[in-house]
Scaffold this motif. Structure first.
Motif, PDB file in Angstrom:
ATOM      1  N   PHE A  89      70.204 -24.903 -79.385  1.00 18.59           N
ATOM      2  CA  PHE A  89      70.021 -24.623 -80.848  1.00 18.59           C
ATOM      3  C   PHE A  89      71.006 -24.946 -81.810  1.00 18.59           C
ATOM      4  O   PHE A  89      71.895 -26.268 -82.196  1.00 18.59           O
ATOM      5  CB  PHE A  89      70.019 -23.382 -80.660  1.00 18.59           C
ATOM      6  N   SER A  90      72.371 -23.703 -82.111  1.00 15.22           N
ATOM      7  CA  SER A  90      72.636 -23.362 -83.775  1.00 15.22           C
ATOM      8  C   SER A  90      74.060 -24.833 -83.145  1.00 15.22           C
ATOM      9  O   SER A  90      74.784 -25.185 -84.235  1.00 15.22           O
ATOM     10  CB  SER A  90      72.907 -22.693 -83.706  1.00 15.22           C
ATOM     11  N   ALA A  91      74.482 -24.939 -81.660  1.00 14.63           N
ATOM     12  CA  ALA A  91      75.561 -25.862 -81.866  1.00 14.63           C
ATOM     13  C   ALA A  91      75.263 -27.086 -82.317  1.00 14.63           C
ATOM     14  O   ALA A  91      76.131 -27.725 -82.506  1.00 14.63           O
ATOM     15  CB  ALA A  91      75.330 -26.146 -79.727  1.00 14.63           C
ATOM     16  N   SER A  92      73.715 -27.755 -82.661  1.00 15.85           N
ATOM     17  CA  SER A  92      73.976 -28.510 -83.514  1.00 15.85           C
ATOM     18  C   SER A  92      74.196 -28.965 -84.851  1.00 15.85           C
ATOM     19  O   SER A  92      74.758 -29.934 -85.612  1.00 15.85           O
ATOM     20  CB  SER A  92      71.809 -28.923 -83.147  1.00 15.85           C
ATOM     21  N   LYS A  93      74.100 -27.553 -85.407  1.00 17.93           N
ATOM     22  CA  LYS A  93      74.942 -27.321 -86.488  1.00 17.93           C
ATOM     23  C   LYS A  93      75.943 -28.403 -86.702  1.00 17.93           C
ATOM     24  O   LYS A  93      76.316 -29.429 -87.139  1.00 17.93           O
ATOM     25  CB  LYS A  93      74.877 -25.896 -87.046  1.00 17.93           C
ATOM     26  N   THR A  94      77.675 -28.102 -85.420  1.00 22.95           N
ATOM     27  CA  THR A  94      78.221 -28.361 -85.902  1.00 22.95           C
ATOM     28  C   THR A  94      78.075 -30.017 -85.382  1.00 22.95           C
ATOM     29  O   THR A  94      79.363 -30.779 -85.713  1.00 22.95           O
ATOM     30  CB  THR A  94      79.138 -27.675 -83.738  1.00 22.95           C
ATOM     31  N   LEU A  95      77.162 -30.615 -84.161  1.00 23.01           N
ATOM     32  CA  LEU A  95      76.796 -32.074 -84.206  1.00 23.01           C
ATOM     33  C   LEU A  95      76.847 -32.214 -85.768  1.00 23.01           C
ATOM     34  O   LEU A  95      76.926 -33.348 -85.831  1.00 23.01           O
ATOM     35  CB  LEU A  95      76.331 -32.055 -83.047  1.00 23.01           C
ATOM     36  N   GLY A  96      76.295 -31.920 -86.542  1.00 22.02           N
ATOM     37  CA  GLY A  96      75.898 -32.899 -87.821  1.00 22.02           C
ATOM     38  C   GLY A  96      76.567 -32.686 -88.729  1.00 22.02           C
ATOM     39  O   GLY A  96      76.906 -33.355 -90.088  1.00 22.02           O
ATOM     40  N   ALA A  97      77.576 -31.206 -88.210  1.00 19.77           N
ATOM     41  CA  ALA A  97      79.053 -31.304 -89.432  1.00 19.77           C
ATOM     42  C   ALA A  97      79.885 -32.767 -89.087  1.00 19.77           C
ATOM     43  O   ALA A  97      80.484 -33.240 -89.677  1.00 19.77           O
ATOM     44  CB  ALA A  97      79.571 -30.171 -89.343  1.00 19.77           C
ATOM     45  N   LEU A  98      79.446 -33.023 -87.378  1.00 19.14           N
ATOM     46  CA  LEU A  98      80.669 -34.292 -87.531  1.00 19.14           C
ATOM     47  C   LEU A  98      79.880 -35.722 -87.532  1.00 19.14           C
ATOM     48  O   LEU A  98      80.008 -36.839 -88.196  1.00 19.14           O
ATOM     49  CB  LEU A  98      80.498 -34.136 -85.718  1.00 19.14           C
ATOM     50  N   ALA A  99      78.514 -35.192 -87.768  1.00 17.57           N
ATOM     51  CA  ALA A  99      78.030 -36.697 -88.394  1.00 17.57           C
ATOM     52  C   ALA A  99      78.684 -37.100 -90.025  1.00 17.57           C
ATOM     53  O   ALA A  99      78.024 -37.947 -90.426  1.00 17.57           O
ATOM     54  CB  ALA A  99      76.465 -36.574 -88.457  1.00 17.57           C
ATOM     55  N   VAL A 100      78.234 -35.702 -91.003  1.00 19.42           N
ATOM     56  CA  VAL A 100      78.878 -35.803 -92.367  1.00 19.42           C
ATOM     57  C   VAL A 100      80.659 -36.471 -91.863  1.00 19.42           C
ATOM     58  O   VAL A 100      81.028 -37.554 -93.048  1.00 19.42           O
ATOM     59  CB  VAL A 100      79.255 -34.712 -92.935  1.00 19.42           C
ATOM     60  N   GLY A 101      81.131 -35.924 -91.258  1.00 23.32           N
ATOM     61  CA  GLY A 101      82.518 -36.353 -90.852  1.00 23.32           C
ATOM     62  C   GLY A 101      82.789 -37.884 -90.760  1.00 23.32           C
ATOM     63  O   GLY A 101      83.916 -38.769 -91.377  1.00 23.32           O
ATOM     64  N   ALA A 102      82.129 -38.410 -89.598  1.00 19.61           N
ATOM     65  CA  ALA A 102      81.979 -40.049 -89.539  1.00 19.61           C
ATOM     66  C   ALA A 102      81.190 -40.653 -90.729  1.00 19.61           C
ATOM     67  O   ALA A 102      81.563 -41.218 -90.798  1.00 19.61           O
ATOM     68  CB  ALA A 102      80.646 -39.755 -88.282  1.00 19.61           C
ATOM     69  N   ALA A 103      80.085 -40.123 -91.394  1.00 22.18           N
ATOM     70  CA  ALA A 103      79.498 -40.996 -92.657  1.00 22.18           C
ATOM     71  C   ALA A 103      80.526 -40.867 -93.396  1.00 22.18           C
ATOM     72  O   ALA A 103      81.274 -41.817 -94.532  1.00 22.18           O
ATOM     73  CB  ALA A 103      78.635 -40.263 -93.107  1.00 22.18           C
ATOM     74  N   ILE A 104      81.909 -39.885 -93.811  1.00 26.93           N
ATOM     75  CA  ILE A 104      83.123 -39.666 -94.588  1.00 26.93           C
ATOM     76  C   ILE A 104      84.128 -40.591 -94.396  1.00 26.93           C
ATOM     77  O   ILE A 104      84.638 -41.695 -94.958  1.00 26.93           O
ATOM     78  CB  ILE A 104      83.973 -38.598 -94.909  1.00 26.93           C
TER      79      ILE A 104
END
Length: 406
Positions: A97-112
């Motif tokens: 569920f919404s633990a996915s949100k933190t995973l998504g934020a980390l994907a942004v950090g990886a893209a940065i």
């Protein structure tokens, strides 16, 4: 479902390694610590007879925690999988569920992190992704505040606020990601399109190549499309894969000696993004507020960053802390939780606990705490003293600063 990550880890090697775009080079390797994670290999569970020596945890207390928690859980300490419990006897990959949100934020950090070699430019839809970059640098049409930056979106104030200046911001939980969060998928697609040979053809290939494969995620899928990702939910994972993500955050975005997440971004993810909106929310991550036996994340200086404006932590109890070791977590419906205790060099993971607020309120940590205290050199047998010192940031026996000194 998308392919299992383990099968996708050969994406880069199948092409003879990721090629470089013209004029671009990979980020310069840093001298980063190794040996505090399992790398791409499988977890090795610490043997029960070695639990005290290698993890400073008490086996009998952890056995008692099984009955208290009553749900699948794991404890990672000092980079090792110290203990795990599964009522059914197996660790299944299920929706978190919404633990996915933190995973998504980390994907942004990886893209940065991975887009740093791309030259900075004012030309729209070009250049590296940056934390405080305006969203309209990348997107033409969107339904939230026109002046929003990446930070505003991930801090969940972009859609709720009529005014993005301090102290006027409003926070609203973007449950399904439809208000603003899911548009970060479009942003990452535009970023990686500038260097497809190295970064991948889309967000799905990028996530596999630069996040999931390096971490050795074994049984994780993020949605069912490589072309777009739902940031609000859609991550399916095992407890062990959740533990890898937690350990990545604990270790400051470094895995197997490789920087996966931009360090400043991860620091900001794990601290309040907009105190006037919600003082216990970072970038799609929950921060300790209600647990009185754990420290709160407090920025080292104020105002923090170019868009905050907050003069201090806005806590009536004060902002002074000896150690910058506040507890933060990924949390999802039905009791999915990845809690990071930097001061104790520990990650706590639980699935299907029931009420998600229980874990954020400290239920899991309270169940595990006797196992930690049994081997604490200062506070063994003194839980009240330990909680008082740990909660105010005065006691962090195992705090390891991240490579940048944070």
């Amino acid at each position: 479902m998308a392919m299992l990550v383990a099968a996708a880890s050969t994406l880069a090697s199948a092409a003879g390694g990721p090629a470089q775009a013209a004029g671009a080079t990979a980020p310069r390797p840093e001298a980063l610590p190794r040996g505090r994670d399992p790398g791409r290999g499988a977890w090795r569970l610490v043997a029960p007879e070695k639990l005290a020596a290698e993890c400073k945890l008490d086996l009998a207390a952890l056995k008692r925690a099984e009955a208290t928690i009553g749900a699948p859980f794991a404890v990672v300490r000092y980079g090792k999988l110290c203990y795990e419990y599964y009522p059914s006897g197996r660790d299944a990959s299920t929706h978190v569920f919404s633990a996915s949100k933190t995973l998504g934020a980390l994907a942004v950090g990886a893209a940065i992190q991975q887009s740093k070699p791309i030259p900075v430019t004012s030309v729209r839809k070009q250049g590296p992704l940056q934390e405080f970059q305006r969203i309209d640098h990348w997107l033409d049409d969107f339904a939230f505040h026109r002046d929003a930056t990446v930070a505003h979106v991930l801090g969940s104030v972009a859609a709720a606020s009529a005014d993005l200046t301090y102290p006027n911001r409003e926070w609203r939980y973007d449950t399904r990601g439809l208000e603003a969060l899911n548009r970060m998928s479009d942003v990452i697609n535009l970023v990686v399109a500038q260097d497809r040979p190295r970064l991948g053809n889309n967000i799905g290939e990028f996530w596999t190549r630069h996040f999931a494969a390096p971490l050795g995620l074994e049984n994780s899928t993020w949605g069912d499309s490589n072309d777009t990702k739902i940031f609000g939910y859609s991550w399916n994972a095992t407890v062990r894969d959740m533990a890898r993500v937690g350990l990545l955050m604990l270790n400051g975005g470094v895995w197997n000696g490789e920087r996966i997440i931009d360090e400043q971004f991860l620091y900001d993810l794990s601290h309040p993004a907009f105190e006037d909106g919600n003082p216990i929310y970072g970038y799609l991550a929950w921060l300790n507020g209600p647990d009185d036996c754990a420290p709160k994340p407090v920025h080292r200086r104020y105002p923090h960053g170019p868009v905050s404006g907050a003069p201090d932590c806005l806590d009536p109890a004060g902002c002074a802390q000896t150690h910058d070791d506040g507890v933060f977590a990924a949390s999802g419906a039905r009791g999915q939780y990845i809690g990071v205790h930097r001061g104790l060099d520990m990650v706590l993971v639980v699935k299907d606990l029931g009420d998600p607020q229980k874990a954020k309120d400290g239920f899991v940590w309270a169940a595990i705490r006797p196992a930690v205290l049994a081997h604490d050199k200062v506070y063994a047998g003194d839980e009240a003293g330990f909680c008082k010192a740990y909660a105010r940031g005065d006691y962090a026996p195992d705090l390891r600063r991240w490579p940048g000194g944070r």
